[in-house]
Design a protein around this motif. Structure first.
Motif, PDB file in Angstrom:
ATOM      1  N   PRO A 125     -35.794 -64.074 -17.981  1.00  0.00           N
ATOM      2  CA  PRO A 125     -34.894 -64.113 -17.018  1.00  0.00           C
ATOM      3  C   PRO A 125     -34.692 -62.445 -15.950  1.00  0.00           C
ATOM      4  O   PRO A 125     -35.313 -61.775 -16.524  1.00  0.00           O
ATOM      5  CB  PRO A 125     -33.472 -63.859 -17.792  1.00  0.00           C
ATOM      6  N   PHE A 178     -36.538 -66.244 -23.246  1.00  0.00           N
ATOM      7  CA  PHE A 178     -34.945 -66.087 -22.804  1.00  0.00           C
ATOM      8  C   PHE A 178     -34.484 -64.878 -23.767  1.00  0.00           C
ATOM      9  O   PHE A 178     -35.041 -64.397 -24.537  1.00  0.00           O
ATOM     10  CB  PHE A 178     -34.107 -67.224 -23.251  1.00  0.00           C
ATOM     11  N   ASP A 224     -27.884 -62.403 -26.086  1.00  0.00           N
ATOM     12  CA  ASP A 224     -27.037 -61.245 -26.311  1.00  0.00           C
ATOM     13  C   ASP A 224     -26.100 -61.656 -27.280  1.00  0.00           C
ATOM     14  O   ASP A 224     -25.136 -62.498 -27.201  1.00  0.00           O
ATOM     15  CB  ASP A 224     -26.191 -60.816 -24.944  1.00  0.00           C
ATOM     16  N   LEU A 281     -24.254 -65.122 -25.354  1.00  0.00           N
ATOM     17  CA  LEU A 281     -24.818 -65.835 -24.292  1.00  0.00           C
ATOM     18  C   LEU A 281     -26.338 -65.739 -24.134  1.00  0.00           C
ATOM     19  O   LEU A 281     -27.043 -64.895 -24.545  1.00  0.00           O
ATOM     20  CB  LEU A 281     -24.527 -65.099 -22.799  1.00  0.00           C
ATOM     21  N   THR A 282     -26.986 -66.763 -23.867  1.00  0.00           N
ATOM     22  CA  THR A 282     -28.529 -66.691 -23.761  1.00  0.00           C
ATOM     23  C   THR A 282     -28.728 -66.802 -21.945  1.00  0.00           C
ATOM     24  O   THR A 282     -28.101 -67.430 -21.108  1.00  0.00           O
ATOM     25  CB  THR A 282     -29.146 -67.940 -24.096  1.00  0.00           C
ATOM     26  N   HIS A 283     -29.628 -65.737 -21.490  1.00  0.00           N
ATOM     27  CA  HIS A 283     -30.271 -65.722 -20.341  1.00  0.00           C
ATOM     28  C   HIS A 283     -31.570 -66.252 -20.323  1.00  0.00           C
ATOM     29  O   HIS A 283     -32.460 -65.849 -21.107  1.00  0.00           O
ATOM     30  CB  HIS A 283     -29.833 -64.230 -19.868  1.00  0.00           C
ATOM     31  N   HIS A 284     -31.930 -67.328 -19.408  1.00  0.00           N
ATOM     32  CA  HIS A 284     -33.100 -67.862 -19.381  1.00  0.00           C
ATOM     33  C   HIS A 284     -33.967 -67.750 -18.233  1.00  0.00           C
ATOM     34  O   HIS A 284     -33.709 -67.374 -17.047  1.00  0.00           O
ATOM     35  CB  HIS A 284     -32.696 -69.319 -19.337  1.00  0.00           C
ATOM     36  N   THR A 291     -29.328 -70.524 -15.420  1.00  0.00           N
ATOM     37  CA  THR A 291     -29.714 -69.552 -15.926  1.00  0.00           C
ATOM     38  C   THR A 291     -29.216 -68.668 -17.173  1.00  0.00           C
ATOM     39  O   THR A 291     -29.569 -67.928 -17.688  1.00  0.00           O
ATOM     40  CB  THR A 291     -29.866 -68.406 -14.806  1.00  0.00           C
ATOM     41  N   THR A 292     -27.797 -69.260 -17.318  1.00  0.00           N
ATOM     42  CA  THR A 292     -27.064 -68.614 -18.560  1.00  0.00           C
ATOM     43  C   THR A 292     -26.365 -69.572 -19.004  1.00  0.00           C
ATOM     44  O   THR A 292     -25.792 -70.572 -18.642  1.00  0.00           O
ATOM     45  CB  THR A 292     -26.206 -67.634 -18.069  1.00  0.00           C
TER      46      THR A 292
END
Length: 159
Positions: A82, A109, A112, A117-120, A136-137
């Motif tokens: 990300p 990815f 957190d 949350l996952t940020h891709h 993206t999230t």
């Protein structure tokens, strides 16, 4: 010679480490401990290429003179995470006249645990998970449901 792609992670504070070596996973091993082409010259070139790919966020190709009057081709691709960050580098080393095999599909990815949350990175949703409406999230359950047999989700921590 059995050349294949190797995967090097470069997110740590120390030297980049080997996490996949052609056909088998490695547990954050030194690049110096890869299975083939372990000459000091190739190793030094790998470290340089990882730095160049990480800095430029683009593919790097180099030809390196080898023993026996042969030249080696080195091709390195970024593994993007990300926010335009490079989490790793896929590298192929082979004879100059050879064509590299298809690359492994790799993405990155960031999870957190505080926000769940996952940020891709760019390949995660469409190419790896097969999601047709990429974002993206996402919240963790939206992503982790795509993994089969993922009993250690809670242990991911900072990874």
């Amino acid at each position: 010679m059995g050349h294949g792609w190797i995967l090097i992670e470069c997110m740590g504070n120390g030297e980049p480490t080997l996490v996949f070596d052609r056909v088998r996973p490695r547990r954050y091993s030194s690049i110096r401990r890869r299975d083939n082409l372990r000459s000091p010259q190739v190793t030094a070139a790998l470290f340089t290429m990882v730095g160049d790919v990480t800095e430029s966020r683009s593919t790097v190709r180099r030809v390196l003179s080898a023993d026996k009057n042969e030249s080696l081709m080195m091709v390195a691709h970024p593994v993007e995470g990300p926010a335009d960050s490079v989490y790793g580098v896929q590298v192929w080393v082979g004879l100059e006249h050879e064509l590299p095999p298809p690359r492994r599909l790799v993405g990155a990815f960031l999870w957190d645990p505080a926000t769940q949350l996952t940020h891709h990175g760019p390949t995660i949703e469409t190419e790896i998970l097969g999601i047709t409406d990429p974002q993206t999230t996402r919240v963790s359950p939206e992503v982790f449901k795509y993994f089969e047999a993922f009993p250690r989700e809670g242990e991911l921590g900072t990874y």
